[in-house]
Design a protein around this motif. Structure first.
Motif, short mmCIF file in Angstrom:
data_model
loop_
_atom_site.label_atom_id
_atom_site.label_comp_id
_atom_site.label_asym_id
_atom_site.label_seq_id
_atom_site.Cartn_x
_atom_site.Cartn_y
_atom_site.Cartn_z
N UNK A 287 -52.10 51.52 43.66
CA UNK A 287 -51.89 50.09 43.90
C UNK A 287 -52.53 49.64 45.21
N UNK A 288 -53.04 48.43 45.22
CA UNK A 288 -53.57 47.88 46.46
C UNK A 288 -52.50 47.80 47.53
N UNK A 289 -51.30 47.30 47.14
CA UNK A 289 -50.15 47.24 48.05
C UNK A 289 -48.95 47.83 47.32
N UNK A 290 -48.26 48.77 47.96
CA UNK A 290 -47.04 49.35 47.41
C UNK A 290 -45.89 49.16 48.37
N UNK A 304 -56.31 40.94 47.58
CA UNK A 304 -55.97 42.25 47.02
C UNK A 304 -56.62 42.32 45.64
N UNK A 305 -57.64 43.14 45.51
CA UNK A 305 -58.46 43.07 44.31
C UNK A 305 -58.90 44.44 43.81
N UNK A 306 -59.22 44.48 42.53
CA UNK A 306 -59.89 45.63 41.91
C UNK A 306 -59.13 46.94 42.06
N UNK A 307 -57.81 46.88 42.19
CA UNK A 307 -57.01 48.10 42.21
C UNK A 307 -56.98 48.75 40.84
N UNK A 308 -57.13 50.06 40.80
CA UNK A 308 -57.18 50.76 39.53
C UNK A 308 -55.81 51.00 38.91
N UNK A 309 -54.75 50.83 39.70
CA UNK A 309 -53.39 51.01 39.18
C UNK A 309 -52.48 49.85 39.58
N UNK A 310 -53.06 48.71 39.81
CA UNK A 310 -52.25 47.54 40.14
C UNK A 310 -52.65 46.91 41.46
N UNK A 311 -52.23 45.65 41.62
CA UNK A 311 -52.50 44.93 42.86
C UNK A 311 -51.39 45.14 43.86
N UNK A 312 -50.23 44.47 43.63
CA UNK A 312 -49.04 44.66 44.45
C UNK A 312 -47.96 45.26 43.56
N UNK A 313 -47.39 46.38 43.97
CA UNK A 313 -46.32 47.04 43.21
C UNK A 313 -45.11 47.21 44.12
N UNK A 314 -43.98 46.67 43.68
CA UNK A 314 -42.72 46.84 44.40
C UNK A 314 -41.80 47.68 43.54
N UNK A 315 -41.24 48.73 44.12
CA UNK A 315 -40.48 49.70 43.33
C UNK A 315 -39.19 50.05 44.05
N UNK A 316 -38.12 50.19 43.28
CA UNK A 316 -36.83 50.56 43.87
C UNK A 316 -36.20 49.37 44.56
N UNK A 330 -57.06 43.16 39.24
CA UNK A 330 -56.46 44.49 39.31
C UNK A 330 -56.09 44.98 37.91
N UNK A 331 -56.12 46.29 37.71
CA UNK A 331 -55.73 46.88 36.43
C UNK A 331 -54.21 46.97 36.33
N UNK A 332 -53.72 47.13 35.10
CA UNK A 332 -52.29 47.28 34.76
C UNK A 332 -51.51 46.01 35.05
N UNK A 333 -51.34 45.67 36.31
CA UNK A 333 -50.67 44.42 36.65
C UNK A 333 -51.15 43.97 38.02
N UNK A 334 -51.48 42.70 38.15
CA UNK A 334 -51.78 42.18 39.48
C UNK A 334 -50.57 42.29 40.39
#
Length: 693
Positions: A287-290, A304-316, A330-334
Motif C-alpha cells: 500500500x502507498x499508505x498503511x 498517492x498513486x499507482x500502488x500495487x496493493x492499494x493506495x491508503x489501507x487502514x487496518x485494525x 491504485x490496484x485493489x482499492x484506492x
C-alpha cells in the motif's frame, strides 16, 4: 572551513624524507601542536594510535591521498574542541572482527564545533558518532563499508551534515536518538543492510533534500517519541517501507517522494501520529499508505498513486485525518478499511483505481465527506461485513461498475451525496445490508438507480432518484426496505419495481414521469404503499401482476396515458382509500384472473373508470366511488372532517424548483369548493378548499 593566517604555525607530516617534514606520524604532530596550528599531511598510509584532539582552532589537512589507519576499538579521531578542521583524509578503523557496539566508531565528536570536510570514513566499526552537545559540520564526506551505522547522533548533539554520501554500510545509515537535533541535507544514502535513517528517543532532527535508495530494508524509520522533520527527500527502491513511523512518534513529513519500494510507501503504526503533507507516494509494491495499531496520523495534500496493493489501507484499531489528498490509479482499492478502523476523510479525490475506490470491511466506521470518488474499475464505494461508515456530501460518479455496493450486514449512513453515471447501478444492496440513505441525488445510472436484493433492509428517506436506466428503484428477492418521502422521477423505463418475494413499506413518495409503469409490483411481492403520489407516466401508474399481493392505501394516482391501475395475472392486492384520476385513459382495470380487495377508493368518474375481465363496469364496485355524488361525499368524509359537501373537485399541478429537503410539498394539490364556479384561473400553489369564494 580552511583558514591559514600568515602567522599560523604550520606543521608538516610526511613519510617521504625528501620533503624535510618535521613529523612522520600524525599523532606526534598533534601532540606538538598549539592553538591555531595547521597540520598538513603528505600522501601515504599512516598507521596511528587513537588521536584525541583538545586544542581549539586546529586544522588537519591532507595533501593528496592520505589514509589514517587505527587498529583499535577506540576511534581514529576523538574531537573535543571548538573550531577544528579535518579535511581531505581517509579514516579507517580496524577494530576486532564483527565488533558491534553503539559507542565504537571511526570518528567520535564529543563536543565543540568541528568541521569534517571531504573525508572518507570507513572500517570495521561504526562511522561517525556525535554525542553530548557537539555541533559539528560534516560536508562532502563519504562514509562507507562501516559496521552498525554510518552516522549516529546521541544525547543533545546537533550536527549539520550536508552533501555527504553514505553507502554500502552493514547496518543503519543515520541514527538519531536521545534529545538530539541537527540537520542532514543533500546527502545520498544507499546500500544499507538496515534502514537508511532511524530516529528515536525525543530527537527533533531535520532531514531535507536527501536521496535514499536501493537499501536492503526501509528508508526512514521513526519511532519512540521522535518529532523529527523529514522534508523534500526522495526515497526509492527500498526493500521495506520508504517511511515507517511507530511508537509514539510525531514527525512532520512534507514534500517527499516515496516511490518504487518493495514494501509500502508510508506506514504508520503503534500509537504514532505525525503530519504528512504534500508528499508524492507512487508505485510501491504494498500500500502507498498503511495505518494500523492505534495510529492517528494527519495526511493533507498528498498524491498517492499507482500502488500495487492499494493506495491508503487502514487496518485494525486506528484513526487518522485525510484531507485534500489525490488517491489515484491504485490496484485493489484506492482506500481500504479493515478491522475497527475509524478515520476521517474530507475533500479527497479517489479516482481511477483498478479495483475499488473505497472498500470498507469488518467493523470499520469512519466519516467520509466532500470527497470526489470517480472512475474506479470496481465499485466506487464498497461496504461489507458489519461496517458502519458515514458518507456525507460526496460526489460518487462514473464508476465502471457500481456507485455504492452495500452488502453482508453493513449498517452505514449515506446522506447528501451525488451518486451518478455508474455502469452497473448507482446503489446496489445485497445480503442483509441495512443502510440509511437520506437526501441523496441518485441519477443517470446505466443499469438502474437503487437495487435492493437478498435480505437487505435499507431505509431511504428524502432522496431524489431520477433518470436511471432500467428502474429508478428496484426491490428484489427477500428485500424489505423502508422507502419514505423520496422523489422518484424521469425513469427511461420503470420508476419503482418490486418483484420476487420482496416486501417493505413505501410511504409518502412522489413517483412520476416514467416511460413505463411508474410502479410495478410482480412475482410474489407483498409491499405496503401508503400516501404516495404517483403521476404523469407514459404508461400505467400502478401495475400489479403475477402472484403479487400487498396493501395500497391512500395513494394519489393521476395523469397516466394508460390505465392508472392495472391488476393482472393472479395478483390479489388490497386497495383502500386511493384516489385515481385518469381522464378517460382507464381507472382501475382488473383482468379476468385478478383478485383482491378494493374498498373506499375514489376513481374519477370518466369513461373506463373500472374494467373487470375486459368488461366495463358502470356501477360502483362495493364501497368504491365513481359517481359525481360519491366523489363529493368521499372528499367531504375522507379528506375533510367537517363534513362540508363540496360541489367541485380540482386537481392542481404546480411545478416548483426541486429542493431535496422540500420536494413534493407544493407540487400536487387536491382542492374542493362548496359552491358553483365559473372558469378557474389557478396560479402556482393554488388549492381551493371548502368555503373558498
Amino acid at each position: 572551513m580552511e583558514v591559514e593566517s600568515e602567522t599560523a604555525t604550520v606543521l608538516h607530516v610526511s613519510q617521504d624524507p625528501s620533503t624535510g617534514a618535521a613529523f612522520t606520524s600524525l599523532s606526534e604532530a598533534v601532540r606538538a601542536a598549539e592553538v591555531g596550528t595547521v597540520i598538513r599531511i603528505g600522501p601515504g598510509v599512516y598507521e596511528e594510535l587513537p588521536i584525541v584532539i583538545y586544542r581549539e582552532d586546529l586544522q588537519i589537512i591532507g595533501e593528496g591521498e592520505v589514509r589514517i589507519v587505527c587498529k583499535s576499538r577506540n576511534p581514529v579521531f576523538r574531537l573535543l574542541a571548538e573550531r577544528l578542521l579535518v579535511k581531505n583524509l581517509t579514516l579507517y578503523q580496524e577494530a576486532e572482527e564483527d565488533t558491534e557496539s553503539e559507542s565504537i566508531a571511526c570518528l567520535i565528536v564529543e563536543s565543540g564545533s568541528a568541521t569534517v570536510d571531504t573525508c572518507t570514513i570507513c572500517g570495521t566499526a561504526g562511522g561517525v558518532l556525535v554525542t553530548r552537545a557537539a555541533e559539528p559540520l560534516l560536508c562532502h564526506c563519504t562514509i562507507t563499508d562501516c559496521l552498525d551505522f554510518g552516522i549516529k547522533v546521541w544525547a543533545n548533539a546537533k550536527p549539520n551534515v550536508e552533501h555527504c554520501t553514505l553507502r554500502d554500510l552493514k547496518g543503519f545509515g543515520i541514527v538519531a536518538y536521545g534529545k538530539s537535533a541537527g540537520r542532514f541535507s543533500h546527502c545520498d544514502l544507499s546500500g544499507m543492510t538496515h534502514a537508511a535513517i532511524v530516529c528515536g528517543g525525543k530527537s527533533t532532527t531535520e532531514f531535507d533534500h536527501n536521496l535514499i535508495h536501493d537499501c536492503h530494508q526501509g528508508g526512514f524509520w521513526v519511532q519512540e517519541e521522535s518529532e523529527c522533520s523529514i522534508l523534500n527527500n526522495e526515497v526509492h527502491n527500498t526493500r521495506l517501507a520508504a517511511f515507517q513511523v511507530g511508537g509514539h512518534a510525531d514527525p512532520i513529513v512534507s514534500g517527499n517522494i516515496a516511490r518504487d519500494s518493495q514494501g509500502g510507501g508510508i506506514v504508520v503504526h503503534e500509537n504514532a501520529k505525525g503530519t504528512y503533507c504534500r508528499n508524492e507516494v507512487k508505485g510501491n509494491r504494498l500500500a502507498g499508505v498503511g495505518v494500523t495499531d492505534d495510529a492517528d496520523p494527519t495526511f493533507n495534500g498528498n498524491v498517492i498513486s499507482d500502488g500495487q496493493s492499494g493506495g491508503i489501507v487502514l487496518h485494525g484499531r486506528c484513526f487518522g485525518v485525510f484531507e485534500k489528498n489525490r488517491i489515484v490509479n491504485n490496484a485493489r482499492a484506492n482506500v481500504g478499511l479493515k478491522g475497527t478502523a475509524n478515520p476521517f476523510f474530507d475533500g479527497n479525490t479517489v479516482s481511477g483505481g483498478s479495483g475499488y475506490g473505497i472498500w470498507i470491511q469488518d467493523n470499520s466506521t469512519g466519516m467520509f465527506q466532500n470527497n470526489v470518488i470517480e472512475r474506479n474499475a470496481f465499485a466506487n464505494v464498497a461496504v461489507s461485513d458489519c461496517a458502519s461508515p458515514i458518507l456525507d456530501q460526496n460526489v460518487i460518479i462514473d464508476g465502471l461498475q457500481m456507485g455504492l455496493l452495500l452488502r453482508h450486514n453493513e449498517r452505514g449512513v449515506y446522506r447528501n451525496n451525488r451518486i451518478s453515471g455508474h455502469a452497473s447501478g448507482n446503489v446496489v444492496l445485497l445480503d442483509s445490508a441495512s443502510p440509511v440513505l437520506t437526501a441523496n441525488q441518485i441519477t443517470h445510472g446505466r443499469a438502474g438507480g437503487v437495487l435492493a436484493r437478498g435480505s437487505s433492509t435499507p431505509t431511504l428517506i428524502r432522496n431524489r432518484i431520477s433518470n436511471n436506466e432500467g428502474a429508478n428503484l428496484a426491490v428484489l428477492d427477500d428485500s424489505c426496505p423502508t422507502i419514505t418521502g423520496n422523489f422518484i422521477t424521469d425513469a427511461p423505463a420503470r420508476g419503482l419495481v418490486i418483484i420476487s418475494k420482496a416486501s417493505g413499506t413505501f410511504a409518502h413518495n412522489v413517483i412520476c414521469n416514467s416511460d413505463l409503469a411508474n410502479v410495478y409490483v410482480g412475482g410474489d411481492a407483498c409491499p405496503k404503499l401508503e400516501g404516495n403520489v404517483i403521476y404523469n407516466g407514459a404508461a400505467s401508474g400502478l401495475v400489479i401482476e403475477d402472484n403479487a399481493k400487498g396493501e395500497f392505501n391512500q395513494n394519489l394516482i393521476s395523469g397516466h396515458e394508460q390505465p392508472a391501475v392495472a391488476v393482472q395475472g393472479h395478483a390479489a392486492p388490497t386497495m383502500q382509500r386511493n384516489i385515481v384520476m385518469h381522464g378517460g385513459s382507464g381507472g382501475v382495470w382488473l383482468d379476468e384472473h385478478a383478485a383482491g380487495s378494493f374498498l373506499h377508493n375514489f376513481v374519477e368518474p370518466a369513461e373506463g373508470a373500472w374494467r373487470i375481465g375486459g368488461e366495463v363496469e358502470s356501477k360502483l364496485q362495493g364501497d368504491n366511488l365513481t359517481a359525481q355524488e360519491s366523489v363529493w361525499e368521499y372528499g367531504a368524509s375522507v379528506l375533510f372532517p367537517h363534513q362540508l359537501k363540496p360541489d367541485k373537485v380540482v386537481l392542481v399541478y404546480n411545478p416548483c424548483e426541486y429542493n431535496p429537503s422540500e420536494f413534493g410539498s407544493a407540487q400536487l394539490s387536491l382542492g374542493m369548493s362548496t359552491r358553483p364556479h365559473g372558469p378557474l384561473s389557478l396560479s402556482a400553489g393554488t388549492c381551493l378548499f371548502p368555503g373558498a369564494a
